[in-house]
Design an enzyme around this catalytic site. Structure first.
Site, mmCIF file in Angstrom:
data_model
loop_
_atom_site.group_PDB
_atom_site.id
_atom_site.type_symbol
_atom_site.label_atom_id
_atom_site.label_comp_id
_atom_site.label_asym_id
_atom_site.label_seq_id
_atom_site.Cartn_x
_atom_site.Cartn_y
_atom_site.Cartn_z
ATOM 1 N N ARG A 149 -20.381 34.574 59.544
ATOM 2 C CA ARG A 149 -19.141 33.808 59.360
ATOM 3 C C ARG A 149 -19.363 32.301 59.339
ATOM 4 O O ARG A 149 -18.471 31.551 58.962
ATOM 5 C CB ARG A 149 -18.147 34.147 60.473
ATOM 6 C CG ARG A 149 -17.589 35.561 60.386
ATOM 7 C CD ARG A 149 -16.494 35.762 61.423
ATOM 8 N NE ARG A 149 -15.943 37.111 61.404
ATOM 9 C CZ ARG A 149 -14.973 37.507 60.594
ATOM 10 N NH1 ARG A 149 -14.449 36.665 59.735
ATOM 11 N NH2 ARG A 149 -14.532 38.752 60.642
ATOM 12 N N GLY A 174 -13.875 36.110 52.031
ATOM 13 C CA GLY A 174 -12.464 35.806 52.184
ATOM 14 C C GLY A 174 -12.121 34.381 51.815
ATOM 15 O O GLY A 174 -12.895 33.692 51.136
ATOM 16 N N ASP A 205 -7.352 42.266 55.239
ATOM 17 C CA ASP A 205 -5.955 41.962 55.570
ATOM 18 C C ASP A 205 -5.087 41.761 54.332
ATOM 19 O O ASP A 205 -3.867 41.658 54.441
ATOM 20 C CB ASP A 205 -5.877 40.700 56.427
ATOM 21 C CG ASP A 205 -6.441 40.900 57.824
ATOM 22 O OD1 ASP A 205 -6.684 42.052 58.198
ATOM 23 O OD2 ASP A 205 -6.651 39.904 58.528
ATOM 24 N N MET A 248 -5.401 45.812 61.986
ATOM 25 C CA MET A 248 -5.844 44.485 61.576
ATOM 26 C C MET A 248 -4.731 43.724 60.866
ATOM 27 O O MET A 248 -3.852 44.327 60.264
ATOM 28 C CB MET A 248 -7.067 44.612 60.671
ATOM 29 C CG MET A 248 -8.318 44.994 61.429
ATOM 30 S SD MET A 248 -9.598 45.644 60.344
ATOM 31 C CE MET A 248 -8.844 47.171 59.839
ATOM 32 N N ILE A 358 -11.925 51.491 60.855
ATOM 33 C CA ILE A 358 -11.292 51.264 59.555
ATOM 34 C C ILE A 358 -12.154 50.371 58.671
ATOM 35 O O ILE A 358 -12.363 50.645 57.486
ATOM 36 C CB ILE A 358 -9.893 50.637 59.742
ATOM 37 C CG1 ILE A 358 -8.930 51.679 60.331
ATOM 38 C CG2 ILE A 358 -9.354 50.092 58.419
ATOM 39 C CD1 ILE A 358 -7.575 51.109 60.685
ATOM 40 N N ARG A 359 -12.663 49.285 59.221
ATOM 41 C CA ARG A 359 -13.345 48.311 58.378
ATOM 42 C C ARG A 359 -14.770 48.711 58.026
ATOM 43 O O ARG A 359 -15.371 48.147 57.113
ATOM 44 C CB ARG A 359 -13.332 46.930 59.022
ATOM 45 C CG ARG A 359 -14.252 46.739 60.191
ATOM 46 C CD ARG A 359 -14.114 45.342 60.763
ATOM 47 N NE ARG A 359 -15.354 44.894 61.371
ATOM 48 C CZ ARG A 359 -15.699 43.619 61.510
ATOM 49 N NH1 ARG A 359 -14.905 42.686 61.072
ATOM 50 N NH2 ARG A 359 -16.834 43.280 62.072
#
Length: 435
Positions: A149, A174, A205, A248, A358-359
Protein backbone atom coordinates in the site's frame (compact mmCIF):
# COMPACT_ATOMS: atom_id res chain seq x y z
CA UNK A 1 -22.91 20.04 -7.73
CA UNK A 2 -24.79 21.44 -10.70
CA UNK A 3 -25.29 19.84 -14.08
CA UNK A 4 -23.15 22.58 -15.60
CA UNK A 5 -20.25 21.73 -13.29
CA UNK A 6 -20.40 18.05 -14.28
CA UNK A 7 -20.33 19.03 -17.95
CA UNK A 8 -16.98 20.71 -17.34
CA UNK A 9 -15.34 17.38 -16.51
CA UNK A 10 -12.60 16.80 -19.08
CA UNK A 11 -12.90 13.34 -20.68
CA UNK A 12 -10.11 13.81 -23.24
CA UNK A 13 -7.41 11.10 -23.18
CA UNK A 14 -3.70 12.07 -23.46
CA UNK A 15 -1.64 10.40 -26.20
CA UNK A 16 2.09 9.89 -26.71
CA UNK A 17 1.96 10.94 -30.34
CA UNK A 18 0.45 10.04 -33.71
CA UNK A 19 -0.26 6.36 -34.33
CA UNK A 20 1.51 5.40 -37.58
CA UNK A 21 2.18 1.66 -37.28
CA UNK A 22 -0.23 -0.85 -38.80
CA UNK A 23 -1.71 -3.10 -36.13
CA UNK A 24 -0.79 -6.81 -36.23
CA UNK A 25 -4.36 -7.73 -35.31
CA UNK A 26 -6.19 -9.74 -37.91
CA UNK A 27 -9.90 -9.67 -38.60
CA UNK A 28 -11.50 -7.53 -35.93
CA UNK A 29 -13.77 -4.54 -35.42
CA UNK A 30 -11.79 -1.31 -35.14
CA UNK A 31 -12.83 1.77 -33.21
CA UNK A 32 -13.61 4.93 -35.15
CA UNK A 33 -12.10 7.65 -32.95
CA UNK A 34 -14.02 10.36 -34.76
CA UNK A 35 -17.22 9.08 -33.13
CA UNK A 36 -17.06 9.33 -29.30
CA UNK A 37 -19.45 7.34 -27.13
CA UNK A 38 -22.34 9.47 -25.87
CA UNK A 39 -23.78 8.24 -22.55
CA UNK A 40 -26.55 9.61 -20.36
CA UNK A 41 -25.25 9.85 -16.80
CA UNK A 42 -27.76 9.66 -13.95
CA UNK A 43 -27.57 10.06 -10.14
CA UNK A 44 -26.96 6.29 -9.98
CA UNK A 45 -23.54 6.85 -11.62
CA UNK A 46 -22.82 10.35 -10.29
CA UNK A 47 -24.32 11.14 -6.89
CA UNK A 48 -23.53 14.85 -7.38
CA UNK A 49 -26.23 15.07 -10.08
CA UNK A 50 -28.87 14.57 -7.35
CA UNK A 51 -32.07 14.28 -9.45
CA UNK A 52 -30.68 15.47 -12.79
CA UNK A 53 -29.20 13.70 -15.84
CA UNK A 54 -26.48 14.78 -18.22
CA UNK A 55 -25.11 13.51 -21.54
CA UNK A 56 -21.33 13.06 -21.57
CA UNK A 57 -18.94 12.00 -24.32
CA UNK A 58 -16.24 9.36 -23.78
CA UNK A 59 -13.56 7.76 -25.93
CA UNK A 60 -14.50 4.23 -26.91
CA UNK A 61 -12.28 1.37 -25.85
CA UNK A 62 -11.13 -1.18 -28.41
CA UNK A 63 -8.49 -1.90 -31.07
CA UNK A 64 -7.29 0.79 -33.48
CA UNK A 65 -6.18 0.26 -37.10
CA UNK A 66 -3.01 2.25 -36.46
CA UNK A 67 -0.96 1.86 -33.30
CA UNK A 68 1.82 3.92 -31.74
CA UNK A 69 4.27 1.26 -30.56
CA UNK A 70 6.13 -1.24 -32.74
CA UNK A 71 5.18 -4.56 -31.05
CA UNK A 72 8.55 -6.15 -31.86
CA UNK A 73 10.28 -3.48 -29.80
CA UNK A 74 7.68 -3.05 -27.05
CA UNK A 75 8.31 -4.04 -23.43
CA UNK A 76 5.49 -4.00 -20.86
CA UNK A 77 5.33 -4.09 -17.06
CA UNK A 78 2.46 -4.90 -14.70
CA UNK A 79 2.18 -3.82 -11.05
CA UNK A 80 -0.57 -4.63 -8.54
CA UNK A 81 -1.16 -2.27 -5.60
CA UNK A 82 -3.36 -1.94 -2.53
CA UNK A 83 -5.53 -4.64 -1.00
CA UNK A 84 -6.31 -7.88 -2.79
CA UNK A 85 -9.67 -8.70 -4.31
CA UNK A 86 -11.09 -11.44 -6.57
CA UNK A 87 -9.93 -11.19 -10.19
CA UNK A 88 -6.48 -9.61 -9.99
CA UNK A 89 -4.81 -12.72 -11.38
CA UNK A 90 -7.45 -12.84 -14.12
CA UNK A 91 -6.53 -9.30 -15.21
CA UNK A 92 -2.81 -10.14 -15.18
CA UNK A 93 -3.49 -13.24 -17.27
CA UNK A 94 -5.64 -11.31 -19.78
CA UNK A 95 -2.95 -8.62 -20.17
CA UNK A 96 -0.21 -11.16 -20.81
CA UNK A 97 -2.21 -13.31 -23.23
CA UNK A 98 -3.44 -10.32 -25.24
CA UNK A 99 0.04 -8.79 -25.45
CA UNK A 100 1.72 -12.08 -26.41
CA UNK A 101 -0.71 -13.76 -28.78
CA UNK A 102 -2.44 -10.82 -30.47
CA UNK A 103 0.27 -8.16 -30.49
CA UNK A 104 3.30 -10.46 -30.57
CA UNK A 105 4.90 -8.67 -27.61
CA UNK A 106 7.57 -10.96 -26.23
CA UNK A 107 8.44 -9.27 -22.93
CA UNK A 108 5.98 -8.59 -20.12
CA UNK A 109 7.50 -8.09 -16.68
CA UNK A 110 5.73 -8.39 -13.35
CA UNK A 111 6.77 -5.90 -10.67
CA UNK A 112 6.70 -7.55 -7.25
CA UNK A 113 4.96 -6.20 -4.16
CA UNK A 114 3.38 -3.07 -5.55
CA UNK A 115 5.29 0.15 -6.19
CA UNK A 116 7.95 -1.09 -3.75
CA UNK A 117 9.14 -3.39 -6.54
CA UNK A 118 10.45 -0.38 -8.47
CA UNK A 119 12.62 0.86 -5.60
CA UNK A 120 16.15 -0.63 -5.52
CA UNK A 121 16.51 -0.55 -1.71
CA UNK A 122 13.84 -3.24 -1.30
CA UNK A 123 15.78 -5.65 -3.51
CA UNK A 124 12.85 -7.32 -5.27
CA UNK A 125 13.51 -9.14 -8.54
CA UNK A 126 11.14 -8.69 -11.46
CA UNK A 127 9.09 -11.66 -12.66
CA UNK A 128 8.92 -12.48 -16.36
CA UNK A 129 5.29 -13.12 -17.25
CA UNK A 130 4.92 -15.64 -20.07
CA UNK A 131 1.75 -17.37 -21.24
CA UNK A 132 3.01 -20.56 -19.61
CA UNK A 133 3.48 -18.81 -16.28
CA UNK A 134 0.01 -17.27 -16.20
CA UNK A 135 -2.00 -20.07 -17.79
CA UNK A 136 -3.56 -21.31 -14.51
CA UNK A 137 -3.32 -18.31 -12.20
CA UNK A 138 -7.00 -17.39 -12.61
CA UNK A 139 -7.91 -20.40 -10.49
CA UNK A 140 -6.44 -18.69 -7.43
CA UNK A 141 -7.26 -15.57 -5.43
CA UNK A 142 -4.87 -12.76 -4.59
CA UNK A 143 -2.07 -11.71 -6.93
CA UNK A 144 0.95 -13.71 -8.05
CA UNK A 145 2.94 -10.47 -8.03
CA UNK A 146 2.27 -9.53 -4.43
CA UNK A 147 1.12 -6.09 -3.39
CA UNK A 148 1.73 -3.22 -0.98
CA UNK A 149 0.00 0.00 0.00
CA UNK A 150 2.93 2.36 0.45
CA UNK A 151 3.33 5.30 -1.91
CA UNK A 152 6.75 5.66 -3.52
CA UNK A 153 8.60 8.52 -5.19
CA UNK A 154 7.38 8.85 -8.81
CA UNK A 155 10.87 9.94 -9.88
CA UNK A 156 12.39 6.70 -8.54
CA UNK A 157 9.69 4.69 -10.26
CA UNK A 158 10.37 6.35 -13.61
CA UNK A 159 14.09 5.81 -13.05
CA UNK A 160 13.34 2.08 -12.82
CA UNK A 161 11.11 2.15 -15.89
CA UNK A 162 13.97 3.73 -17.81
CA UNK A 163 16.52 1.19 -16.56
CA UNK A 164 14.21 -1.65 -17.56
CA UNK A 165 13.43 -0.01 -20.95
CA UNK A 166 9.70 -0.25 -20.26
CA UNK A 167 7.36 1.24 -22.86
CA UNK A 168 4.03 0.41 -21.21
CA UNK A 169 3.12 0.28 -17.51
CA UNK A 170 -0.16 -1.30 -16.41
CA UNK A 171 -1.20 -0.28 -12.89
CA UNK A 172 -3.85 -2.44 -11.21
CA UNK A 173 -5.10 -0.67 -8.09
CA UNK A 174 -7.58 1.58 -6.33
CA UNK A 175 -8.01 5.34 -6.31
CA UNK A 176 -4.74 5.87 -4.41
CA UNK A 177 -2.91 3.79 -7.00
CA UNK A 178 -4.58 5.75 -9.79
CA UNK A 179 -3.35 9.00 -8.24
CA UNK A 180 0.13 7.47 -8.09
CA UNK A 181 -0.19 6.41 -11.74
CA UNK A 182 -1.07 10.00 -12.63
CA UNK A 183 2.06 11.22 -10.81
CA UNK A 184 4.14 8.66 -12.73
CA UNK A 185 2.66 9.84 -16.02
CA UNK A 186 3.37 13.46 -15.10
CA UNK A 187 7.00 12.53 -14.39
CA UNK A 188 7.33 10.77 -17.78
CA UNK A 189 5.95 13.89 -19.48
CA UNK A 190 8.37 16.10 -17.55
CA UNK A 191 11.26 13.95 -18.80
CA UNK A 192 9.72 13.74 -22.29
CA UNK A 193 9.74 9.93 -22.09
CA UNK A 194 7.32 8.00 -24.33
CA UNK A 195 5.93 5.63 -21.71
CA UNK A 196 2.25 4.69 -21.69
CA UNK A 197 0.68 4.51 -18.21
CA UNK A 198 -2.62 2.62 -18.20
CA UNK A 199 -4.76 1.96 -15.12
CA UNK A 200 -7.06 -0.97 -14.44
CA UNK A 201 -9.23 0.20 -11.54
CA UNK A 202 -9.39 -2.25 -8.63
CA UNK A 203 -11.57 -1.75 -5.58
CA UNK A 204 -13.66 -4.39 -3.90
CA UNK A 205 -15.71 -1.55 -2.35
CA UNK A 206 -16.75 -0.39 -5.86
CA UNK A 207 -16.01 3.21 -4.82
CA UNK A 208 -13.80 4.64 -7.59
CA UNK A 209 -15.22 7.76 -9.23
CA UNK A 210 -17.10 7.08 -12.49
CA UNK A 211 -16.42 3.32 -12.20
CA UNK A 212 -19.89 1.83 -11.89
CA UNK A 213 -18.61 -1.73 -11.72
CA UNK A 214 -15.19 -2.76 -10.47
CA UNK A 215 -13.90 -6.28 -11.05
CA UNK A 216 -14.30 -8.61 -8.07
CA UNK A 217 -17.43 -6.83 -6.86
CA UNK A 218 -19.79 -9.48 -8.20
CA UNK A 219 -17.77 -12.23 -6.51
CA UNK A 220 -17.65 -10.27 -3.25
CA UNK A 221 -21.42 -9.84 -3.22
CA UNK A 222 -21.90 -13.56 -3.82
CA UNK A 223 -19.67 -14.50 -0.87
CA UNK A 224 -21.25 -11.81 1.31
CA UNK A 225 -24.71 -13.28 0.77
CA UNK A 226 -23.43 -16.60 2.11
CA UNK A 227 -22.40 -14.88 5.34
CA UNK A 228 -25.77 -13.13 5.60
CA UNK A 229 -27.57 -16.44 5.11
CA UNK A 230 -25.53 -17.92 7.96
CA UNK A 231 -26.41 -14.97 10.18
CA UNK A 232 -30.09 -15.46 9.34
CA UNK A 233 -29.89 -19.13 10.32
CA UNK A 234 -28.24 -18.20 13.61
CA UNK A 235 -30.78 -15.47 14.34
CA UNK A 236 -33.83 -17.64 13.62
CA UNK A 237 -32.41 -20.62 15.50
CA UNK A 238 -33.09 -19.05 18.91
CA UNK A 239 -35.71 -16.83 20.46
CA UNK A 240 -34.73 -13.15 20.27
CA UNK A 241 -31.71 -13.95 18.10
CA UNK A 242 -29.63 -11.28 16.37
CA UNK A 243 -27.16 -11.95 13.56
CA UNK A 244 -24.62 -9.17 12.88
CA UNK A 245 -22.54 -9.32 9.69
CA UNK A 246 -19.63 -6.97 9.03
CA UNK A 247 -18.90 -6.33 5.34
CA UNK A 248 -16.27 -4.28 3.54
CA UNK A 249 -16.98 -0.66 2.68
CA UNK A 250 -14.71 1.98 4.18
CA UNK A 251 -16.50 4.96 2.67
CA UNK A 252 -19.14 3.33 0.44
CA UNK A 253 -21.74 0.69 1.21
CA UNK A 254 -22.12 -0.87 -2.23
CA UNK A 255 -21.24 -4.46 -1.22
CA UNK A 256 -23.52 -4.31 1.81
CA UNK A 257 -26.39 -2.82 -0.19
CA UNK A 258 -26.08 -5.23 -3.12
CA UNK A 259 -25.82 -8.28 -0.85
CA UNK A 260 -28.84 -7.05 1.08
CA UNK A 261 -30.85 -6.88 -2.13
CA UNK A 262 -29.58 -10.27 -3.31
CA UNK A 263 -30.79 -12.15 -0.22
CA UNK A 264 -33.57 -9.99 1.25
CA UNK A 265 -33.10 -11.43 4.74
CA UNK A 266 -31.56 -8.26 6.17
CA UNK A 267 -33.60 -6.16 8.59
CA UNK A 268 -31.11 -3.36 9.27
CA UNK A 269 -28.45 -2.08 6.86
CA UNK A 270 -25.85 0.38 8.15
CA UNK A 271 -23.61 2.14 5.60
CA UNK A 272 -21.13 5.06 5.71
CA UNK A 273 -23.33 7.32 3.56
CA UNK A 274 -26.26 7.38 6.01
CA UNK A 275 -25.70 8.54 9.58
CA UNK A 276 -27.61 6.99 12.45
CA UNK A 277 -27.86 7.39 16.20
CA UNK A 278 -27.84 4.64 18.81
CA UNK A 279 -29.84 6.22 21.60
CA UNK A 280 -33.29 7.75 21.87
CA UNK A 281 -36.74 6.70 20.73
CA UNK A 282 -35.72 6.99 17.09
CA UNK A 283 -32.28 5.48 17.63
CA UNK A 284 -31.04 2.17 16.30
CA UNK A 285 -31.23 0.32 19.63
CA UNK A 286 -34.90 1.17 20.17
CA UNK A 287 -35.66 0.21 16.54
CA UNK A 288 -33.92 -3.14 17.04
CA UNK A 289 -35.97 -3.72 20.21
CA UNK A 290 -39.19 -3.07 18.30
CA UNK A 291 -38.09 -5.51 15.59
CA UNK A 292 -37.33 -8.25 18.14
CA UNK A 293 -40.58 -7.66 19.98
CA UNK A 294 -42.56 -8.09 16.76
CA UNK A 295 -40.62 -10.80 14.88
CA UNK A 296 -38.35 -12.43 17.53
CA UNK A 297 -35.21 -12.23 15.39
CA UNK A 298 -33.17 -9.71 13.40
CA UNK A 299 -30.30 -9.64 10.89
CA UNK A 300 -28.01 -6.60 10.79
CA UNK A 301 -25.51 -5.90 8.00
CA UNK A 302 -22.93 -3.25 8.81
CA UNK A 303 -20.38 -1.84 6.36
CA UNK A 304 -17.05 -1.34 8.13
CA UNK A 305 -17.11 2.43 7.61
CA UNK A 306 -20.61 2.98 8.99
CA UNK A 307 -21.15 5.00 12.15
CA UNK A 308 -17.63 6.36 12.37
CA UNK A 309 -18.98 9.64 13.79
CA UNK A 310 -20.07 7.60 16.82
CA UNK A 311 -16.47 6.48 17.35
CA UNK A 312 -14.51 9.73 17.10
CA UNK A 313 -14.91 13.35 16.08
CA UNK A 314 -12.33 13.37 13.28
CA UNK A 315 -11.36 10.45 11.07
CA UNK A 316 -7.63 10.01 10.48
CA UNK A 317 -6.29 8.75 7.15
CA UNK A 318 -3.36 6.52 6.31
CA UNK A 319 -0.63 7.19 3.75
CA UNK A 320 -2.84 5.91 0.91
CA UNK A 321 -5.71 8.20 1.87
CA UNK A 322 -7.85 5.43 3.39
CA UNK A 323 -9.68 6.25 6.63
CA UNK A 324 -8.38 4.61 9.80
CA UNK A 325 -11.60 3.07 11.03
CA UNK A 326 -12.88 2.47 14.51
CA UNK A 327 -14.49 -0.86 15.37
CA UNK A 328 -18.14 -0.02 14.76
CA UNK A 329 -19.27 -3.64 15.10
CA UNK A 330 -17.48 -3.94 18.43
CA UNK A 331 -19.33 -0.85 19.61
CA UNK A 332 -22.66 -2.19 18.33
CA UNK A 333 -22.22 -5.53 20.09
CA UNK A 334 -21.33 -3.83 23.37
CA UNK A 335 -24.24 -1.37 23.23
CA UNK A 336 -26.79 -3.98 22.11
CA UNK A 337 -25.90 -6.27 25.01
CA UNK A 338 -25.96 -3.40 27.52
CA UNK A 339 -29.27 -2.11 26.18
CA UNK A 340 -31.13 -5.41 26.50
CA UNK A 341 -29.53 -6.34 29.82
CA UNK A 342 -30.66 -3.00 31.26
CA UNK A 343 -34.23 -3.80 30.19
CA UNK A 344 -34.09 -7.37 31.48
CA UNK A 345 -34.74 -8.73 27.99
CA UNK A 346 -33.20 -11.75 26.34
CA UNK A 347 -31.00 -11.22 23.28
CA UNK A 348 -28.65 -13.78 21.72
CA UNK A 349 -26.13 -12.02 19.48
CA UNK A 350 -23.95 -13.77 16.88
CA UNK A 351 -21.25 -11.88 14.96
CA UNK A 352 -19.81 -12.88 11.56
CA UNK A 353 -16.89 -11.10 9.84
CA UNK A 354 -16.17 -12.73 6.44
CA UNK A 355 -14.02 -9.84 5.11
CA UNK A 356 -10.75 -11.68 4.48
CA UNK A 357 -12.53 -14.72 3.07
CA UNK A 358 -14.46 -12.52 0.62
CA UNK A 359 -11.48 -10.61 -0.71
CA UNK A 360 -9.13 -13.60 -1.03
CA UNK A 361 -11.27 -16.00 -3.10
CA UNK A 362 -10.93 -16.60 -6.84
CA UNK A 363 -13.24 -14.64 -9.14
CA UNK A 364 -16.56 -16.09 -10.25
CA UNK A 365 -17.48 -16.57 -13.93
CA UNK A 366 -19.03 -13.11 -14.38
CA UNK A 367 -15.99 -11.33 -12.94
CA UNK A 368 -13.63 -13.50 -15.02
CA UNK A 369 -15.39 -12.38 -18.18
CA UNK A 370 -15.14 -8.74 -17.09
CA UNK A 371 -11.44 -9.12 -16.23
CA UNK A 372 -10.82 -10.47 -19.73
CA UNK A 373 -12.47 -7.41 -21.24
CA UNK A 374 -10.44 -5.08 -19.01
CA UNK A 375 -7.12 -6.76 -19.82
CA UNK A 376 -7.70 -6.82 -23.57
CA UNK A 377 -8.94 -3.23 -23.75
CA UNK A 378 -6.03 -2.00 -21.64
CA UNK A 379 -3.54 -3.50 -24.10
CA UNK A 380 -5.41 -2.01 -27.07
CA UNK A 381 -5.27 1.44 -25.43
CA UNK A 382 -1.57 1.18 -24.59
CA UNK A 383 -0.55 0.03 -28.07
CA UNK A 384 -2.51 2.93 -29.58
CA UNK A 385 -0.32 5.32 -27.57
CA UNK A 386 -2.92 6.28 -24.97
CA UNK A 387 -1.68 7.21 -21.51
CA UNK A 388 -2.94 8.66 -18.23
CA UNK A 389 -6.20 6.71 -18.41
CA UNK A 390 -8.15 3.70 -17.19
CA UNK A 391 -10.42 1.28 -18.99
CA UNK A 392 -13.85 0.56 -17.57
CA UNK A 393 -17.38 -0.56 -18.34
CA UNK A 394 -19.68 2.44 -18.12
CA UNK A 395 -23.39 1.96 -18.71
CA UNK A 396 -23.38 -0.44 -21.67
CA UNK A 397 -19.98 0.45 -23.16
CA UNK A 398 -16.26 -0.10 -22.60
CA UNK A 399 -14.66 3.35 -22.50
CA UNK A 400 -11.46 5.21 -21.64
CA UNK A 401 -11.46 7.57 -18.66
CA UNK A 402 -8.66 10.03 -17.80
CA UNK A 403 -6.86 9.40 -14.51
CA UNK A 404 -7.69 12.96 -13.42
CA UNK A 405 -11.39 12.15 -13.51
CA UNK A 406 -11.05 8.79 -11.76
CA UNK A 407 -8.90 10.20 -8.94
CA UNK A 408 -11.08 13.29 -8.42
CA UNK A 409 -13.04 11.79 -5.52
CA UNK A 410 -14.46 8.51 -4.24
CA UNK A 411 -17.79 7.23 -5.46
CA UNK A 412 -20.51 6.67 -2.88
CA UNK A 413 -24.07 5.46 -2.60
CA UNK A 414 -26.70 8.09 -3.30
CA UNK A 415 -29.21 7.86 -0.41
CA UNK A 416 -31.74 9.78 -2.51
CA UNK A 417 -31.59 7.38 -5.48
CA UNK A 418 -34.11 4.82 -6.65
CA UNK A 419 -31.53 2.13 -5.86
CA UNK A 420 -31.35 3.09 -2.19
CA UNK A 421 -35.14 3.30 -2.02
CA UNK A 422 -35.30 -0.30 -3.27
CA UNK A 423 -32.75 -1.39 -0.65
CA UNK A 424 -34.81 0.22 2.11
CA UNK A 425 -37.95 -1.50 0.87
CA UNK A 426 -36.08 -4.80 0.96
CA UNK A 427 -35.04 -4.38 4.60
CA UNK A 428 -38.20 -2.74 5.89
CA UNK A 429 -36.00 -1.10 8.49
CA UNK A 430 -37.64 2.29 8.24
CA UNK A 431 -40.86 0.83 9.67
CA UNK A 432 -39.03 0.16 12.95
CA UNK A 433 -37.90 3.75 13.36
CA UNK A 434 -40.36 6.25 14.81
CA UNK A 435 -41.08 9.21 12.53
Amino acid sequence: MSKEAVLKYNTEIPTLGPAKTTTPLGHTKYVDESQPQSLIMTPEELAELENDTVTMHFEKAGPRKKIYFDPSKTKCAIVTCGGICPGINDVIRALVLEAHFNYNIRTVLGIRNGFRGFIPKYGYDVMELTPERVTNIHHFGGTILGTSRELQDPAEIVDSLERLNINVLFVIGGDGSMRAAKAIMDETFRRKRKISVIGIPKTIDNDINFITRSFGFDTAVGKATEAIQCAHVEATGVDMGVGLVKLMGREAGFIAAQATLALQEVNFLLVPEVKFSLEGENGFLAALERRLDSRKHAVIVCAEGAGQDLMCEKIKRDESGNPELGDICGLLMQRIREYFEKRGKECTLKFIDPSYIIRSVAANAADRVYCTFLGQQAVHAAMAGKTGMVVTHLKSSMVHLPLDLVALKRRSLNPHSDYWCTVMESTGQESYFLT
